[in-house]
Design an enzyme around this catalytic site. Structure first.
Site, PDB file in Angstrom:
ATOM      1  N   GLY A  23     -19.228  15.002  80.552  1.00 26.21           N
ATOM      2  CA  GLY A  23     -19.801  15.625  79.366  1.00 26.21           C
ATOM      3  C   GLY A  23     -21.262  15.997  79.518  1.00 26.21           C
ATOM      4  N   GLU A  64      -8.843  19.199  80.371  1.00 26.15           N
ATOM      5  CA  GLU A  64      -9.672  18.090  79.935  1.00 26.15           C
ATOM      6  C   GLU A  64     -11.024  18.149  80.611  1.00 26.15           C
ATOM      7  OE1 GLU A  64      -7.854  14.194  79.109  1.00 26.15           O
ATOM      8  OE2 GLU A  64      -6.125  15.067  80.132  1.00 26.15           O
ATOM      9  N   LEU A  65     -12.064  18.144  79.818  1.00 28.64           N
ATOM     10  CA  LEU A  65     -13.428  18.317  80.308  1.00 28.64           C
ATOM     11  C   LEU A  65     -13.777  17.304  81.406  1.00 28.64           C
ATOM     12  CD1 LEU A  65     -16.129  19.813  79.936  1.00 28.64           C
ATOM     13  CD2 LEU A  65     -16.757  18.033  78.290  1.00 28.64           C
ATOM     14  N   ASP A  66     -14.163  17.823  82.573  1.00 28.88           N
ATOM     15  CA  ASP A  66     -14.617  16.982  83.690  1.00 28.88           C
ATOM     16  C   ASP A  66     -13.551  15.998  84.157  1.00 28.88           C
ATOM     17  OD1 ASP A  66     -17.055  18.299  83.533  1.00 28.88           O
ATOM     18  OD2 ASP A  66     -17.888  16.843  82.148  1.00 28.88           O
ATOM     19  N   GLU A  67     -12.280  16.336  83.915  1.00 27.75           N
ATOM     20  CA  GLU A  67     -11.193  15.439  84.304  1.00 27.75           C
ATOM     21  C   GLU A  67     -10.280  16.053  85.358  1.00 27.75           C
ATOM     22  OE1 GLU A  67     -10.450  12.288  83.476  1.00 27.75           O
ATOM     23  OE2 GLU A  67     -12.204  12.069  82.172  1.00 27.75           O
TER      24      GLU A  67
END
Lengths: 274, 274, 274, 274
Positions: free
Chosen positions: B191, B216-219
């Site tokens: 994030g 999914e953010l940064d996943e």
């Protein structure tokens, strides 16, 4: 079962070897190979999940490989080693601890020291310690060490901060069987007092090198190396202290690689298949 | 010629593949394989030294491989990429320099920025720059970016410090085609403001992570990561500055791996055969 | 003599302190200071080469420092520690070896284990081992551990792979006195099974973190961290094995820093003056 | 304002200096000092937050410091440099990019090349490029280079992969003003073809070293060094390619340290206060 192969390279080697294994219904767990195109050499390490009669598979492999092939099948799961030390404890203690907890990948047959300093730690781990005094007569000293060695089984001799230079005669008896830890990033600072040399030169990294011992001092095939940052604030004594940590780590790593049959030697260097 | 294979694992795959290549007198320059035993998947990357008709060898391979095999033969030697940026120059400049000297392994088709800051550096390298203003309407902004993308050829989109979060709709159009550099050692500090998070937490290392972008953010699957030491003396601004160096290095490394067809994706992670 | 100071920052502190020492003809061997401008805090560690009456110099310092100053003069050269363990030997054995050779910077008073596994290695080093069974009643278990602790002198409790989560009550009895080694690069993978988490996430580096224990699990001030490269070829078991090496190294480094009075704690993070 | 001091050590120096600054109501933002006890030398770098008349504070400092003190006050915030290159672009391009974005800490006055290869990249960044052909007459070549240099302002000459060995005469004109990047971990592999030497020796790490140039080839004071892992699978060409990445990084780091006035030279080594 581990299969280790070193031979002249030619087209189709991987196909021939993997074909033979497939035909025998061996499952390949891991396979690592390397070809040195300059030297025209092929290196392979296989882990397969079926243990069969060793000689048969060796014979079958020999049928499909070049004549000069060196083949090792299922090399002694448990290597035997003899450790030579002087006064510093860090590498020896690390080896003794791993030996005691059966994570060394080898068993320590005995420790030979040219000082008595490390006798007690060996005793605490029930490992025989032999004190051989290094007097003025180098030949006699080495003969006594050889006598002690010959009373034991061994695959490798490990110089765990053994601070005597071994003679040509000694070294030639144990070709590619002696592993040393040198307290510098070789080929920088070979020979005596590497940390003092490093200090004088003002390097910004200090290192350690584990290597096979050959006739030429600190010039044998390198197995593993590591460095840590250094700077102007470190005295020689600080470097010695900081260096012990990587000496211990590098020797441990090199021994693991050798005991796992991952290290091949040729042309004074190593192929490490991991 | 590079051959890339991903399929269900079974006994004899290496033998079958290497046998086929030997029969066709291909010389294997390098071969890397990996088996994920848990997922029962087989991954292989081959470099061979004979370029023949692509479709034939693909057909022949398909005959001997499981039905679900993904085979790529001789993947475009020169990938095409579009780079998305905001204001920070370090990753973009590194890409432009490598692009200019033909060492990127891909050619930059154009750069899209939501600020005009980096227009001039692109111009200096004769790379088209498109400014797309990011107003209040995210959907409209993304549509304009998509329009610009669709006017070009591309294999990958590279987010070189592009500081906007992309919508599900956007990301799903480019599955495993978007590569991002995140300025932390993921999964730590996902994030916004990872360096501020790192500073507040008092970590002793800061990192950067290159990964494929998923919903999914940064996943998404991680391609490469690296760290540098940090300590109490660094302010957030110092961390930002120091971090730029590894962001540049990690993204460059990840792009090289991807453009060399060394990266396989499955189960939200990567196999990198190097 | 070591002097450690932590207080509110103000102009002239260095001048005042170094002036006092110069006036008393103390020679400063090393001086490290840090100012956190955000928190307006001043930290200093001095090594000086004259040992005089402790209280006098402390009084003199107190006269020139802000009221909230924490001053430690010549802190116990030899700290005393109690080590808590479960079954894994690597961190404990490293501590016992350094303790035995007087290079730990502290003396191990005793070891407390919730399994008997490590009793023998303690015995070999003549270090008392207390087995406390962790039954269903956590409060009772902790009370027994506390009883054992209270029968000994100690400056710090070291959790050397102690695999039980300690209660709020327990932790609050030993504020900033409990040091733990966590087998991940915190804040990534806090809690249970960090290597499994790392494996599932497909990270390319695995790490270890030594930190003070506070109420929040794995959220205390970080003292030291380190990482090693990882890749797809490592199983969870491989990561566990590789991780032990850095766990040992990171805990050893953190303990050395703490025992040398180099670690200051504030705002849930540390200043490490080295 | 930055204050840099190098002088004979004596008791009370820190007190005297910090006392003077406190009296003048300077706020010390950061202070780093080092004492080499063997050489009896004192080094200090201060950042203070008040800019006053330079000469006055220098005079005041001179009153309280030993006679041999070297004092630099507020050294040119923006150093001027001339870059010498041959054909390889990586270090030069990195310098040009940082120069263009004003993050180099110096401004590039011009680039001198003994090949024309890098002329275009300089042109793209509006940096003057001078081609000086290196014919058979070394003295004439160097004279032409010197002529070009003398037409510009400069604080340092940066050899950014300049592949000619400079004569004694040349070097002695620019004492501690020439910074070179050598593509090995010095003192290992000084001289020509370090990667070939590294390959032949079979090292497991390859490195790069940034250093001041002195009369003795690759023997000048080391500013920064870094390494990356290497192994048997790398050809000389692979090492060259991998090495470029750290050459770029190490030179960038060394330049930053020098331009920030953090590097002190004595006894053929450096103190780096950071």
């Amino acid at each position: 079962m581990i299969i280790v192969i070193q031979c002249t390279d030619r087209v189709g080697l991987v196909a021939a070897i993997s074909g033979l294994l497939a035909q025998k219904q061996f499952n390949i767990i891991s396979m690592h190979e390397h070809v040195d195109n300059t030297a025209n050499l092929f290196f392979m390490r296989l882990e397969v999940d079926k243990t069969i009669d060793d000689e048969r598979i060796e014979d079958d492999l020999r049928d499909i490989l070049p004549n000069n092939a060196i083949i090792k099948i299922n090399p002694a799961a448990q290597k035997k080693i003899i450790v030579l030390v002087t006064k510093e404890y860090h590498c020896l203690a690390d080896i003794l601890v791993r030996n005691y907890f059966n994570t060394l990948g080898a068993s320590v047959q005995c420790v030979i020291g040219n000082h008595e300093t490390l006798q007690d730690i060996c005793k605490r781990f029930d490992v025989p310690f032999f004190y051989v005094e290094a007097g003025n007569d180098k030949a006699e000293f080495e003969q006594q060490v050889i006598n002690t060695i010959q009373n034991h089984d061994y695959d490798y001799l490990v110089l765990a901060k053994f601070m005597r230079i071994l003679s040509h005669d000694f070294v030639s008896r144990f070709p590619m069987q002696i592993i040393n830890i040198h307290h510098s990033f070789l080929p920088a600072f070979a020979g005596a007092s590497p940390y003092r040399q490093a200090y004088e030169r003002g390097v910004k990294l200090i290192g350690a090198t584990a290597h096979y011992v050959t006739d030429e001092l600190d010039e044998g095939p390198i197995i593993a190396q590591q460095i840590i940052p250094a700077n102007h604030s470190l005295t020689v004594a600080d470097m010695v202290k900081a260096g012990k940590e990587i000496e211990t780590a590098v020797l441990a790593k090199a021994l693991k690689l050798v005991f796992d049959d991952r290290v091949f030697v040729y042309k004074n260097k190593t192929v490490v298949l991991e």
